[in-house]
Design a protein around this motif. Structure first.
Motif, short mmCIF file in Angstrom:
data_model
loop_
_atom_site.label_atom_id
_atom_site.label_comp_id
_atom_site.label_asym_id
_atom_site.label_seq_id
_atom_site.Cartn_x
_atom_site.Cartn_y
_atom_site.Cartn_z
N MET A 57 16.68 1.32 -1.50
CA MET A 57 16.85 0.00 -2.09
C MET A 57 15.89 -0.25 -3.24
SD MET A 57 17.48 -2.46 1.26
CE MET A 57 15.90 -2.11 2.02
N ASP A 58 16.37 -0.97 -4.22
CA ASP A 58 15.55 -1.46 -5.33
C ASP A 58 14.87 -2.75 -4.84
OD1 ASP A 58 14.75 -2.96 -7.64
OD2 ASP A 58 16.12 -1.80 -8.88
N ILE A 59 13.54 -2.80 -4.89
CA ILE A 59 12.82 -3.99 -4.38
C ILE A 59 12.20 -4.82 -5.50
CG2 ILE A 59 12.42 -3.09 -2.05
CD1 ILE A 59 9.48 -2.48 -3.01
N THR A 60 12.73 -4.66 -6.72
CA THR A 60 12.20 -5.42 -7.87
C THR A 60 12.23 -6.93 -7.61
OG1 THR A 60 13.03 -3.70 -9.33
CG2 THR A 60 12.45 -5.79 -10.36
N LYS A 61 13.35 -7.42 -7.07
CA LYS A 61 13.50 -8.87 -6.83
C LYS A 61 12.46 -9.37 -5.83
CE LYS A 61 17.03 -12.26 -5.43
NZ LYS A 61 18.39 -12.40 -4.87
N LEU A 62 12.20 -8.59 -4.79
CA LEU A 62 11.18 -8.94 -3.79
C LEU A 62 9.81 -9.09 -4.45
CD1 LEU A 62 10.13 -9.05 -0.74
CD2 LEU A 62 9.77 -6.60 -0.99
N VAL A 63 9.43 -8.08 -5.22
CA VAL A 63 8.11 -8.07 -5.87
C VAL A 63 7.98 -9.24 -6.84
CG1 VAL A 63 6.58 -6.75 -7.39
CG2 VAL A 63 7.85 -5.57 -5.58
N GLN A 64 9.03 -9.49 -7.62
CA GLN A 64 8.98 -10.58 -8.61
C GLN A 64 8.98 -11.95 -7.95
OE1 GLN A 64 12.35 -9.67 -11.13
NE2 GLN A 64 11.16 -8.31 -12.45
N ALA B 297 14.28 -5.72 1.55
CA ALA B 297 12.93 -5.64 2.10
C ALA B 297 12.66 -4.21 2.56
CB ALA B 297 12.76 -6.64 3.24
N GLY B 298 12.24 -3.39 1.61
CA GLY B 298 11.91 -2.00 1.92
C GLY B 298 10.58 -1.65 1.32
N GLY B 299 10.13 -0.43 1.58
CA GLY B 299 8.94 0.07 0.93
C GLY B 299 9.30 0.62 -0.45
N PRO B 300 8.30 1.06 -1.23
CA PRO B 300 8.56 1.53 -2.59
C PRO B 300 9.11 2.95 -2.68
CG PRO B 300 6.21 1.64 -2.12
CD PRO B 300 6.85 1.04 -0.91
N ASP B 301 9.07 3.69 -1.55
CA ASP B 301 9.41 5.12 -1.60
C ASP B 301 10.74 5.43 -0.94
OD1 ASP B 301 6.99 5.86 -2.91
OD2 ASP B 301 5.94 5.67 -0.99
N ARG B 302 11.57 6.23 -1.64
CA ARG B 302 12.84 6.74 -1.10
C ARG B 302 12.52 8.07 -0.43
NH1 ARG B 302 16.16 10.68 -3.38
NH2 ARG B 302 18.40 10.56 -2.88
N PHE C 70 6.41 -0.78 5.96
CA PHE C 70 5.30 -0.94 6.89
C PHE C 70 5.39 -2.35 7.49
CE2 PHE C 70 0.56 -1.60 7.53
CZ PHE C 70 0.47 -0.73 8.61
N VAL C 71 5.27 -2.44 8.80
CA VAL C 71 5.53 -3.71 9.50
C VAL C 71 4.68 -4.86 8.97
CG1 VAL C 71 3.91 -3.28 11.43
CG2 VAL C 71 5.91 -4.77 11.78
N LYS C 72 3.43 -4.57 8.59
CA LYS C 72 2.57 -5.66 8.12
C LYS C 72 3.03 -6.20 6.77
CE LYS C 72 -1.40 -5.13 11.09
NZ LYS C 72 -0.77 -4.32 12.09
N ASP C 73 3.69 -5.36 5.97
CA ASP C 73 4.26 -5.84 4.71
C ASP C 73 5.45 -6.77 4.99
OD1 ASP C 73 2.52 -4.56 2.91
OD2 ASP C 73 3.64 -2.69 3.05
N LEU C 74 6.29 -6.40 5.94
CA LEU C 74 7.43 -7.25 6.28
C LEU C 74 6.95 -8.59 6.85
CD1 LEU C 74 10.47 -7.56 6.34
CD2 LEU C 74 10.52 -6.31 8.51
N VAL C 75 5.90 -8.55 7.65
CA VAL C 75 5.30 -9.77 8.19
C VAL C 75 4.76 -10.64 7.04
CG1 VAL C 75 3.30 -10.64 9.47
CG2 VAL C 75 4.79 -8.90 10.50
N ASP C 76 4.10 -10.00 6.06
CA ASP C 76 3.57 -10.75 4.91
C ASP C 76 4.69 -11.42 4.11
OD1 ASP C 76 0.96 -10.18 5.52
OD2 ASP C 76 0.74 -8.56 4.04
N ILE C 77 5.83 -10.74 3.99
CA ILE C 77 6.98 -11.31 3.30
C ILE C 77 7.45 -12.58 4.02
CG2 ILE C 77 9.45 -10.92 2.83
CD1 ILE C 77 8.62 -7.89 2.41
N ILE C 78 7.53 -12.50 5.35
CA ILE C 78 7.99 -13.65 6.15
C ILE C 78 6.98 -14.80 6.09
CG2 ILE C 78 8.54 -14.40 8.51
CD1 ILE C 78 9.65 -11.46 8.90
N LEU C 79 5.68 -14.47 6.12
CA LEU C 79 4.65 -15.51 6.01
C LEU C 79 4.68 -16.16 4.63
CD1 LEU C 79 1.58 -13.87 7.83
CD2 LEU C 79 3.10 -15.62 8.71
#
Length: 321
Positions: A291-298, A245-250, A217-226
């Protein structure tokens, strides 16, 4: 502290516009930004300029670097540069690989950043899930990048160029980006809106069942960049970071369409499941680049929304507009 300078390269694109709006909205007394953006087309869209008062547009040719000097003179050295600009249509990259390489490998941008005496700009660079081969599920950042098409190859070359030539960067391997339309509508069709449009007609539509992504979701990607911006500005420690940088769902295209249909109450029997191999798109496409997004979340403590919630937020926002 003074205002921090942020430059969004490719500011008139889909992510770029959402990003500029969020930087502008987050400019409070304790984190205020001077904003500039680059555009390739001329002139920049008036709707965007009205939405972000005080932002400064610069026309830049990313292939040659012509235009960066004007930014140095009129805006100065940015504290943060976000590179959203890319030639991102895989078939177009296959047709003109030289142009794809010239635009997607940001050599002119990195050379310009290195021209400043103080090497103090953070470069946040958007890469892609298409760096992965697509032969398994939930790729991790340390998995070997084996792209199957020219687009993916140019993005791997970009990652290598940045990590070898620059010392302060975050590279985000983004999946499909979806969400509400931008303030100045972009010409390309947006995935959820397109699916909504074709399903609303009530006719049979074919979707692939055997290609998997983790749309974000674009707002999540924006939050990551902020969050990366805030990390650099508050701590001032150089970063060398690579994140999925992906969402949680495959999800497959069929599952994406079903989520839209279920939210809208459309007849899901009109969604016809076909194999990606049944259509010649003029370019090889990886089959599973989830993609596995564990590193992003942590790392950033950000939890991207589920695909179903993202669809709801997208279509609710469109209804308001």
């Amino acid at each position: 502290m003074g205002k921090k300078k942020v430059l969004v390269v490719g500011g008139t694109g889909y992510l770029g516009q959402h990003l500029l709006q969020s930087y502008y909205a987050s400019s409070s007394s304790d984190s205020s930004f001077d904003l500039a953006f680059t555009h390739h087309s001329t002139p920049p869209p008036q709707l965007l300029l009205h939405a972000i008062p005080g932002s400064v547009p610069f026309q830049v040719d990313l292939k040659t670097g012509i235009g960066f000097e004007s930014i140095s003179n009129a805006f100065g050295q940015p504290d943060v540069v976000v590179n959203c600009a890319a030639m991102s249509v895989p078939r177009a990259c296959e047709t003109d690989p030289d142009a794809a390489h010239a635009i997607n490998v940001p050599s002119a941008l990195v050379n310009w950043l290195q021209s400043f005496k103080e090497k103090s700009s953070l470069l946040i660079h958007l890469s892609t899930d298409q760096v992965y081969e697509g032969e398994k599920s939930f790729y991790k950042e340390e998995d070997i990048a084996i792209p199957v098409n020219v687009y993916g190859k140019t993005k791997v070359a970009a990652e290598q160029f940045i990590s070898e030539k620059y010392s302060n960067y975050a590279i985000l391997r983004s999946s499909i980006i979806y969400g509400p339309q931008t303030v100045s509508p972009v010409p390309k069709s947006l995935p959820i809106q397109w699916m909504d449009g074709v399903l609303a007609k009530g006719e049979e539509v074919q979707f692939f069942h055997d290609e998997f992504r983790c749309p974000i979701f674009v707002k999540d990607l924006v939050d990551i960049i902020l969050a990366l911006t805030s990390l650099w500005i508050s701590e001032g420690k150089q970063i060398q970071l690579l994140l999925n940088a992906g969402g949680p769902d495959r999800v497959s295209r069929v599952q994406m369409a079903e989520a839209v249909a279920q939210f809208r109450g459309y007849d899901t029997s009109k969604i016809k499941s076909v194999s990606a191999s049944s259509v010649d798109r003029g370019v090889k496409s990886p089959s599973d680049i989830s993609m596995d997004i564990t590193k992003l979340v942590q790392t950033l403590k950000i939890h991207p929304v589920s695909f179903i919630d993202g669809v709801r937020l997208t279509l609710e926002a469109e209804a308001k507009n």
